[in-house]
Design a protein around this motif. Sequence first.
Motif, PDB file in Angstrom:
ATOM      1  N   ASN A 264      -1.411  -4.623   7.298  1.00 34.41           N
ATOM      2  CA  ASN A 264      -1.522  -3.912   8.571  1.00 34.41           C
ATOM      3  C   ASN A 264      -0.194  -3.298   8.998  1.00 34.41           C
ATOM      4  OD1 ASN A 264      -4.178  -4.725   8.620  1.00 34.41           O
ATOM      5  ND2 ASN A 264      -3.851  -6.396  10.077  1.00 34.41           N
ATOM      6  N   TYR A 265       0.900  -4.012   8.752  1.00 37.72           N
ATOM      7  CA  TYR A 265       2.205  -3.482   9.144  1.00 37.72           C
ATOM      8  C   TYR A 265       2.555  -2.256   8.296  1.00 37.72           C
ATOM      9  CZ  TYR A 265       6.907  -3.618  11.098  1.00 37.72           C
ATOM     10  OH  TYR A 265       8.071  -3.308  11.780  1.00 37.72           O
ATOM     11  N   THR A 266       2.128  -2.274   7.042  1.00 40.10           N
ATOM     12  CA  THR A 266       2.312  -1.097   6.203  1.00 40.10           C
ATOM     13  C   THR A 266       1.498   0.074   6.738  1.00 40.10           C
ATOM     14  OG1 THR A 266       2.778  -2.437   4.245  1.00 40.10           O
ATOM     15  CG2 THR A 266       2.036  -0.180   3.863  1.00 40.10           C
ATOM     16  N   LEU A 267       0.310  -0.210   7.297  1.00 47.33           N
ATOM     17  CA  LEU A 267      -0.488   0.868   7.895  1.00 47.33           C
ATOM     18  C   LEU A 267       0.255   1.501   9.070  1.00 47.33           C
ATOM     19  CD1 LEU A 267      -4.163  -0.496   7.874  1.00 47.33           C
ATOM     20  CD2 LEU A 267      -2.955   0.842   6.140  1.00 47.33           C
ATOM     21  N   ALA A 268       1.017   0.699   9.814  1.00 47.89           N
ATOM     22  CA  ALA A 268       1.816   1.256  10.908  1.00 47.89           C
ATOM     23  C   ALA A 268       2.862   2.220  10.356  1.00 47.89           C
ATOM     24  CB  ALA A 268       2.478   0.131  11.702  1.00 47.89           C
ATOM     25  N   TRP A 269       3.484   1.848   9.231  1.00 48.09           N
ATOM     26  CA  TRP A 269       4.443   2.756   8.599  1.00 48.09           C
ATOM     27  C   TRP A 269       3.742   4.011   8.092  1.00 48.09           C
ATOM     28  CZ3 TRP A 269       8.909   4.825   7.930  1.00 48.09           C
ATOM     29  CH2 TRP A 269       9.167   5.597   6.802  1.00 48.09           C
ATOM     30  N   GLU A 270       2.564   3.859   7.513  1.00 49.67           N
ATOM     31  CA  GLU A 270       1.822   5.025   7.038  1.00 49.67           C
ATOM     32  C   GLU A 270       1.479   5.945   8.212  1.00 49.67           C
ATOM     33  OE1 GLU A 270      -1.555   3.942   4.699  1.00 49.67           O
ATOM     34  OE2 GLU A 270      -0.373   2.930   3.166  1.00 49.67           O
ATOM     35  N   ALA A 271       1.142   5.360   9.358  1.00 52.18           N
ATOM     36  CA  ALA A 271       0.847   6.182  10.537  1.00 52.18           C
ATOM     37  C   ALA A 271       2.054   7.029  10.903  1.00 52.18           C
ATOM     38  CB  ALA A 271       0.440   5.289  11.706  1.00 52.18           C
ATOM     39  N   ARG A 272       3.229   6.430  10.813  1.00 55.38           N
ATOM     40  CA  ARG A 272       4.444   7.181  11.139  1.00 55.38           C
ATOM     41  C   ARG A 272       4.769   8.219  10.066  1.00 55.38           C
ATOM     42  NH1 ARG A 272       8.862   7.700  14.003  1.00 55.38           N
ATOM     43  NH2 ARG A 272      10.836   8.205  12.994  1.00 55.38           N
TER      44      ARG A 272
END
Length: 783
Positions: A582-590
């Motif tokens: 999930n934290y990687t998804l936050a990076w992908e969002a950015r």
Amino acid sequence: MNRPLFSRCIIITIAFILGYYIVDAQQLKTANQPAQLAVRLVSENSIRITLKPLSYKPDYPYTPALVEHKYGPPAILLTSLSQPIKKQIGHLFVEVKPSPLTIIVTNLNGEHIQKFTFNDNNTLAFALNGKPVLGMGEGGHLTPQGTNWKLQTIEFDRTGRLQEMQPRWQSDAYGSRNPVPFLIGTQGWGIFVASPWVQVDMRDAANGIFIPWKPTAKDSIPQNERNQGQALSKGLPPVSTIVPGLYDFFVLDAHKPTALMKDIATITGPAVMPPKWALGYMQSHRTLRDETQMLGIVDTFRQKKIPLDAVIYLGTGFTPVGWNTKQPSFDFNPKVFKRDPKVVLDDFHSKNVKVVLHMVPWDRDKLPGLEGSIPAKPGEKVDASHIQNYWQQHVALMNTGVDAFWPDEGDWFNLFERIKRHQLYYEGPISTLPNVRPWSLHRNGYLGIAQWGGWVWSGDTESSWKTLEGQVAVGINYSLSISPYWGSDIGGFYATAEKTGELYARWFQFGAFCPAFRSHGRTWHTSLPWGWGLNDMGVNEGNNTNSGNSRNGVQQSEMNNPLIEPVVKKYDDLRYQLLPYNYTLAWEARNTGLPFMRALWLYYPQDAKASAMGSEYLWGKNMLIAPVFEKGATTREVYLPKGKWYDWWTNKAETGEQTVKRDVDLSTMPIYVKAGAIIPFDPIRQYTAEPVKEPTTIKVYRGDNGSFTLYEDDGISLAYLKGKATWINFKWDDKLKKLTLQPGKPGDKFTNLPVHQQFTIQLLPDNVTKQVKYDNKAVAVKF
């Protein structure tokens, strides 16, 4: 040679070299005024089109929804036109035709993107082509009075109706309506109308129409807390910014949907990284007794080993007894806090939970508007409307130990003020704690708030099965067109007779796969993970909406249910086990503009069924989530797009491009994982920052090649803005049955921080495991 003719040839030649088209022909007009048309390059696959009266001197109008960026000179600049012209701009062809003024956009592959026609009545027509249109902000249509909304089809595809684009509060299946004129045509186009504010008429299957807002005299009066019930100009741009005849809009090629998301994020600003704790579970409270009760609830979470990262406290007035004196107030409630509030908050922090406080803005008498930046920029008037002054009233709370804010209400603010409020709660906390990431949860949002960490929840929904169904579609469209960060009140806000342990458990399962993972609602003891196992539900607040539905609240017969808590704990545990994913998804969002909740259309645009699917979604690229929203369900039909898919719970393989019927009991929400997926999976934590001894498991689903870049940073500071983080690339070769790990720094501006980590590699569905030590060097694991 005739000198005037020679001079004219020179002018035309220079104009052609500079990329302008200047034609001595019929004057362009808009709103019966002489006009200028400019088309600018934004990216290889997007353009900005501006039609404005010649009397309007700026290149284009200001809106805080867009990041500050200096665009180059127009590729096409016209004040008159006699015959069609066509020019390549980036990877697009733009053709302009006269009488009526028409713009046709195609790409280099010859694929049609859009056709626009400027009508004499100042409306703008565009092509629909009979395919679904997604996005357009949060929420749905307002059900006509006397109509039972629970019997209606949930609105996912926005076509087929007049979208009035009226920001408003509502409950029912949709919650708050935060409209955004960002339309995503699943046939392969995107349109964002930055100006003017428009209604969108899509009742005709072939053509849609943008209808500009025409303010009246009363719209010039700012709405306030007392008159907000009138749908005047609240949530709309300031009337002073409206210029008759001015159109400013972006056109994007969406034949590659993931590229569309990157382009719109570039236009409106990349999302900021949240603090890692914001991806944990949050527990909201309503009526409070005292600090002993508040700390006791945290202790219960820890004793029951139900993971928790934050507690959220409502303000007095919105509940009989809240954290503060009657809202709006910045003062702690002495009836609740018997000791120094700082000492109490220190106790919370010692238990590893963050404290989030509900805030309500002053009315217009004390807060006339929201303007400016923090710190104030040169030339800004730092008065009662300046956000720097307003922020100063929050500083004492942060110094006491408050970690974040829940800015509620403020529906009466105009659109620019709503966006500024997000900026306030981002820049303000950083000005007080310069190296700590802020977090805030808002009722109102708009495209562009991602650059301020914009988190929005869907407002005061009803506790009903239809609402749960509706929230799935709401979350997907929000994620396409506002920001990556969204959630709903788990269980619904207004307690009705439909609020049961079963509904709460199903909503909790869905909530575990929403960016904001928070339980909140009336009769709030039933929003506690163990609440349905109690005999005492606390104060039964019931449903006081005007929807015409039953006002009966939670039924006593639904209490003493021991089956709910284990289900809730299972999905809370799962949320924390998926933390590295999930934290990687936050990076992908950015980094890519892709949200957590992803419409199936983003990866399967050629699949008509997937493109129209608003009842399931992808969590990241390769996890498919199918929430259960039918009371007493024993099966759930799930559509699987092209490819090979594995059942998360059983590892049973299914072939895509078909609908499967999955048996479900109360503990099961269908989750499918695509072959080739690589999912990092952690041991269970009780809070996101808790150290764990066991290694992260890397789940590899065979059957196709795959890759995944695992992102990690400190989860707290702003160092990531300087590129300080760790990226590990995982690459699976299915034929060779080999997984490769290697440093994955995405560019020179990033610093790949050293990491020494042990991983357990799990090959599925074989369930074979191997251990590997990663030490910043390429390493391969062969099965």
